[in-house]
Design a protein around this motif. Structure first.
Motif, PDB file in Angstrom:
ATOM      1  N   UNK A  64       0.860  -1.182   0.000  1.00  0.00           N
ATOM      2  CA  UNK A  64       0.000   0.000   0.000  1.00  0.00           C
ATOM      3  C   UNK A  64       0.897   1.232   0.000  1.00  0.00           C
ATOM      4  N   UNK A  65       0.636   2.181  -0.899  1.00  0.00           N
ATOM      5  CA  UNK A  65       1.573   3.294  -1.061  1.00  0.00           C
ATOM      6  C   UNK A  65       1.394   4.413  -0.038  1.00  0.00           C
ATOM      7  N   UNK A  66       2.463   5.116   0.218  1.00  0.00           N
ATOM      8  CA  UNK A  66       2.369   6.443   0.821  1.00  0.00           C
ATOM      9  C   UNK A  66       2.645   7.393  -0.332  1.00  0.00           C
ATOM     10  N   UNK A  67       1.602   8.030  -0.886  1.00  0.00           N
ATOM     11  CA  UNK A  67       1.789   8.775  -2.132  1.00  0.00           C
ATOM     12  C   UNK A  67       2.734   9.949  -1.960  1.00  0.00           C
ATOM     13  N   UNK A  68       3.427  10.279  -3.035  1.00  0.00           N
ATOM     14  CA  UNK A  68       4.417  11.361  -3.043  1.00  0.00           C
ATOM     15  C   UNK A  68       5.603  11.056  -2.139  1.00  0.00           C
ATOM     16  N   UNK A  69       5.812   9.774  -1.864  1.00  0.00           N
ATOM     17  CA  UNK A  69       7.039   9.340  -1.182  1.00  0.00           C
ATOM     18  C   UNK A  69       7.593   8.143  -1.946  1.00  0.00           C
ATOM     19  N   UNK A  70       8.751   7.671  -1.522  1.00  0.00           N
ATOM     20  CA  UNK A  70       9.344   6.498  -2.162  1.00  0.00           C
ATOM     21  C   UNK A  70       8.923   5.198  -1.485  1.00  0.00           C
ATOM     22  N   UNK A  71       7.991   5.278  -0.541  1.00  0.00           N
ATOM     23  CA  UNK A  71       7.700   4.082   0.245  1.00  0.00           C
ATOM     24  C   UNK A  71       6.389   3.406  -0.153  1.00  0.00           C
ATOM     25  N   UNK A  72       6.441   2.089  -0.141  1.00  0.00           N
ATOM     26  CA  UNK A  72       5.231   1.267  -0.223  1.00  0.00           C
ATOM     27  C   UNK A  72       5.192   0.444   1.057  1.00  0.00           C
ATOM     28  N   UNK A  73       4.104   0.594   1.831  1.00  0.00           N
ATOM     29  CA  UNK A  73       3.949  -0.215   3.039  1.00  0.00           C
ATOM     30  C   UNK A  73       3.718  -1.661   2.618  1.00  0.00           C
TER      31      UNK A  73
END
Ligand SMILES: *[C@@H]1O[C@H](CO)[C@@H](O)[C@H](O)[C@H]1NC(C)=O
Ligand SMILES: *[C@@H]1O[C@H](CO)[C@@H](O)[C@H](O)[C@H]1NC(C)=O
Ligand SMILES: *[C@@H]1O[C@H](CO)[C@@H](O)[C@H](O)[C@H]1NC(C)=O
Ligand SMILES: *[C@@H]1O[C@H](CO)[C@@H](O)[C@H](O)[C@H]1NC(C)=O
Ligand SMILES: *[C@@H]1O[C@H](CO)[C@@H](O)[C@H](O)[C@H]1NC(C)=O
Ligand SMILES: *[C@@H]1O[C@H](CO)[C@@H](O)[C@H](O)[C@H]1NC(C)=O
Ligand SMILES: *[C@@H]1O[C@H](CO)[C@@H](O)[C@H](O)[C@H]1NC(C)=O
Ligand SMILES: *[C@@H]1O[C@H](CO)[C@@H](O)[C@H](O)[C@H]1NC(C)=O
Ligand SMILES: *[C@@H]1O[C@H](CO)[C@@H](O)[C@H](O)[C@H]1NC(C)=O
Ligand SMILES: *[C@@H]1O[C@H](CO)[C@@H](O)[C@H](O)[C@H]1NC(C)=O
Ligand SMILES: *[C@@H]1O[C@H](CO)[C@@H](O)[C@H](O)[C@H]1NC(C)=O
Ligand SMILES: *[C@@H]1O[C@H](CO)[C@@H](O)[C@H](O)[C@H]1NC(C)=O
Length: 801
Positions: A696-705
């Protein structure tokens, strides 16, 4: 509640035919065959099951007389069909959008098959569909194709190019007077004014257009069509009878109709009788071009895109385009229920229906930039959709971003909600900002190659962030008071927008500014990066630490409405949740006094997970509240603000709980039936795709949970990087339905190197193309890991580098 199983007999064998094996690597070659187009096509899902290209402008499909026909179609067979129109939307609420220019076939008419007796008004011409033995309508669909058997014995088939549709009507044996109606005026809302129509009796060409009401906004739009006919395998020749119809009266004419001008809100169009095929079955092809610019362009679009009327060729081209796109994400179906594989590709399919590529069809200004429309709405999609496009479809993503920047350059602000070339109602913040932020965080290095100007993009963001628009109900934000106060107060009335949804807007404005700070950092503007990061933290200004849920003193601290003088108003935390004890006011209405939009004070989840943990009193209280939200039915799977909730356990170092909760969402709320999505499809396809991928993304970041994938292996092909990233779940033993079993991520390696968190992945792995290995365990008590990088980054812990 009645449900109809939409799975068709073919659904059980397509998996086999879709699989090809190259050595040991199974590759799904024909993912289109796994797409069930009917999921969510009744009971409020508003899914469009008709024919379109990926992000195509033309979406040709059946229109039914059902109350919930936002996408035209309803799978409930008790509703009648009354047309096959060229333009639809997908997953919207609001009024019925588009649904313009219906085509309708007749096998015979009353009074001895008389032209003048043909029922022409929608209410009069409508008929039921044929049904299958299980009671479902006799409709089939696959990407780029839709077919139905009407109770009149006529078979209807539809396919599409970007700006034109091809219909194939096969009439029953013995049809003497095959007739086809062209409906110029009946859109989804019966809203037409200023219709025009021309009929050429030699060529049988019908052209027309009218003005119509936009679905979710105050403005109107004008659109045109150009319709031609051809016999399939025989010479159709000139129409035997032709004329105009108004309401329920068709008039057989003997001269061409030239620029007929009609009054307001009549139902009207053309009716033609063709020669039957003397040599066999009568099949008539109908080609309908559409344009928002002119009738000439509608004809040109049809002539360019559908030269030969070869239905099978057009259909095959559409399917090939879908297969290329869907096939970029490969899932290994070994040990996985066929329905789960189908659910994945069906969900992935639906994320590519809108926004729609209207390039060349924008009459508002001249530009060579792409123009996309049907943003329903950025409020629905900013949370996750574009982070899915980042993984496999950066080319469409880049074109959408270019189109959004171009709109900002001509209208002053980025689009928020937009349809049929008009500004629609803003629901929360300026959520184009995180979409552009998502693009820049992932593709800054490639922006030039993708023809995205970083400078123009940043200027567009600054306009949203700094310039108050004349009407923030349509674009932009109430930004002056946001800048001076750091929240939107409940008791300030300005002339340029409605004083509602203040708490929701505060939280979204903060997230919008977070996205801008991310872009500022990437382009090296450190002053702006820190300025907007500071504004991004402003959501705490509407956190009242003392408010509790009635009856639950342990659930303490809540987002609440606040006055200009700093004191608080009170909104019952149950308001606008599924447990609302009163009449909630959490919608667009000016009578909204709750301060929230489609979400309760309990479920709003901004970007700073660590701060929320702190505000709620630590990890135990945080976990306990998440459990309360889900177990006591405050988690609202029908609406987008809840989408991130199952993944929030990762911020409390409890990824096993994330995995259990994320899997429960699929089990409890998604299936292949026509009622198989929990809410209307603004973001449900995106959500199901991510849940099944275990991300699941954290939008506008490089991370996907991270949770855990429902497949032993998934891979993403990225055509910009020309790289493939594969996630392998070692120890995968299938998908237990009871939340226990070998489904928890114990450790992660990337290209064989230890990765320091089991709670998130970083974009760098997807950028370079990597092999990500997850070791699964049956221990639900796994943690994110031990090191300083184990917990996912949060704004307040300075983690987004
Ligand atoms: C799933 O598809 C495979 C391949 O077609 C087939 O052999 C199998 O029977 C299907 N399983 C179920 C439960 O339908
Ligand atoms: C109808 O079409 C024919 C063939 O293209 C053309 O010659 C004729 O001028 C058209 N009639 C009108 C009224 O435009
Ligand atoms: C019917 O078939 C005959 C013989 O093949 C052919 O000449 C004629 O053109 C056909 N009629 C139509 C309307 O296509
Ligand atoms: C676009 O350019 C054409 C040709 O110069 C012009 O006729 C038309 O008015 C322009 N349209 C708009 C909306 O500016
Ligand atoms: C304060 O909240 C109450 C209850 O929701 C509401 O009726 C009232 O309008 C609110 N006051 C202001 C100024 O927003
Ligand atoms: C919360 O309650 C405490 C203790 O009564 C009080 O000191 C504090 O000012 C309150 N905070 C707010 C924001 O009302
Ligand atoms: C703050 O503003 C609210 C709403 O306008 C008002 O009801 C309240 O009395 C004010 N409180 C103070 C301390 O000024
Ligand atoms: C993409 O990568 C493949 C191998 O991974 C390579 O064969 C191909 O040439 C590359 N294509 C381009 C356009 O670089
Ligand atoms: C959960 O389901 C799996 C099979 O899917 C089974 O092996 C296991 O015993 C079940 N556990 C519980 C606690 O029911
Ligand atoms: C991951 O877990 C597996 C199974 O417990 C273990 O064999 C392996 O050493 C672990 N790898 C790392 C990098 O911790
Ligand atoms: C994992 O953490 C260790 C210790 O903090 C660090 O040395 C290492 O570089 C990290 N590995 C990755 C892949 O970030
Ligand atoms: C997980 O932790 C709970 C309590 O913290 C404990 O009861 C349970 O046995 C643990 N489960 C496993 C598989 O270790």
């Amino acid at each position: 509640m009645r449900t109809w199983m939409a799975s068709r007999p073919w659904a059980t064998f397509v998996v086999l035919s879709a699989l090809c094996t190259h050595g040991s690597l199974a590759q799904i070659e024909d993912p289109a065959s796994l797409v069930n187009m009917f999921i969510g096509t009744t009971n409020g899902g508003h899914v469009f099951p008709g024919a379109t290209l990926p992000h195509g402008m033309v979406k040709v499909g059946m229109d039914t007389d059902s109350p919930g026909n936002q996408a035209g179609y309803d799978a409930d067979p008790t509703y009648n069909a009354w047309g096959f129109s060229q333009l639809h939307d997908q997953g919207t609420g609001g009024g019925v959008s588009l649904s313009n220019f219906k085509i309708w076939p007749y096998a015979s008419c009353p009074n001895g098959d008389s032209f003048a007796a043909c029922p022409t008004a929608e209410e009069n011409r409508k008929v039921l569909r044929a049904t299958l033995p299980d009671g479902s309508p006799d409709d089939v669909a696959s990407p780029g194709y839709f077919a139905s058997n009407l109770s009149t014995g006529i078979r209807v088939e539809l396919t599409a190019t970007r700006r034109a549709a091809l219909h194939r009507y096969t009439f029953p044996e013995g049809t003497v007077n095959p007739r086809i109606l062209v409906d110029i005026t009946n859109d989804g809302q019966q809203s037409n004014t200023n219709p025009i129509m021309t009929l050429n009796s030699t060529t049988a060409r019908v052209v027309g257009g009218a003005d119509f009401q936009a679905s979710f906004g105050p403005q109107r739009y004008r659109v045109y069509t150009c319709v031609d006919f051809k016999g399939d395998g025989y010479d159709l020749s000139e129409p035997r009878e032709y004329g105009a119809w108004i309401n329920n009266n068709a008039v057989n004419q003997s001269v061409d109709i030239e620029q007929m001008y009609f009054g307001f809100r009549n139902e009207l169009g053309a009716l033609l009788t063709f020669n039957p095929n003397p040599n066999g079955t009568t099949t008539i092809l109908v080609r309908a071009g559409v344009s928002f610019v002119s009738v000439d362009q509608a004809c040109a679009n049809a002539e360019e895109e559908i030269r030969t009327y070869d239905f099978d060729v057009i259909q095959a081209a559409a399917r090939a385009e879908w297969n290329e796109l869907l096939g970029r994400i490969q899932v290994d179906p070994t040990g996985v229920d066929n329905d789960t594989v189908s659910l994945f590709y069906s969900s992935l399919y639906r994320i590519h229906v809108v926004p729609a590529d209207y390039t060349g069809e924008n009459p508002l200004w001249n530009s060579t930039e792409p123009y996309y429309d049907s943003f329903y709405c950025n409020w629905d999609t900013f949370r996750a959709l574009y982070s899915l496009l980042s993984l496999h479809d950066p080319l469409n993503f880049a074109r959408i971003v270019r189109g959004m920047i171009n709109i900002q350059q001509h209208e002053g602000w980025l689009p928020e909600c937009r349809g049929s070339l008009t500004q629609l109602y803003v629901q929360g913040g300026s959520n184009g900002d995180p979409i552009l932020g998502e693009f820049m965080v992932k593709y800054y290095e490639q922006a030039t190659e993708l023809n995205v100007s970083s400078t123009d993009l940043y200027s567009a963001l600054l306009a949203d962030a700094e310039v108050q628009p004349p009407n923030w109900n349509l674009v932009g934000r109430q930004v002056n008071i946001w800048k001076s106060l750091g929240y939107i107060p409940s008791d300030v009335w300005e002339p340029s927008g409605t004083n509602t949804k203040q708490v929701s807007r505060t939280i979204e404005y903060a997230f919008n500014d977070f996205a801008i700070s991310q872009v500022a950092r990437i382009i090296g503007n450190t002053a702006d990066a820190s300025k907007y990061a500071q504004r991004a933290g402003n959501f705490v200004n509407v956190w009242n630490p003392n408010v509790t849920v009635p009856g639950r003193d342990d659930i303490v601290g809540m987002m609440q409405p606040r006055f200009l003088n700093g004191t608080w108003n009170y909104t019952d935390p149950r308001h606008c949740s599924p447990n609302d004890p009163t009449q909630s006011t959490c919608y667009l209405t000016p009578t909204n006094v709750d301060g929230f939009y489609e979400s309760s004070p309990l479920v709003y989840v901004p970007q700073d997970g660590a701060k929320l943990v702190e505000l709620q009193g630590g990890v135990d209280a945080f976990i306990s509240r998440l459990n309360f939200l889900i177990d006591d039915n405050y988690f609202d799977a029908t609406d987008e603000p809840s989408m991130q909730i199952p993944f929030m356990y990762n911020y409390a170092n409890a990824p096993g709980m994330t995995t259990v909760r994320a899997r429960e969402v699929i089990t409890d709320h998604f299936n292949l039936s026509v009622s198989g999505i929990p809410g209307n499809d603004g973001a449900m396809g995106t959500w199901a795709s991510f849940l099944l991928l275990g991300l699941y993304p954290v939008p506008a970041t490089r991370q996907y949970l991270l949770s855990s994938p429902w497949f032993p292996k998934v891979s993403f092909y990225n055509p910009v990087f020309n790289s493939t990233t594969t996630i392998i779940a070692n120890g995968f033993e299938g998908n237990p339905t009871n939340g226990t079993g070998q489904i928890f991520v114990q450790n992660v390696t990337i290209n064989g190197e230890i990765w320091n968190s089991t709670c998130y992945l970083d974009w760098s792995a997807f950028e370079a193309g990597a092999t990500i290995e997850l070791q699964l365990t049956d221990d639900a008590n796994v943690t994110c890991g031990d090191g300083p990088q184990a917990l996912p980054p949060s704004l307040s812990t300075g983690g987004f580098d």
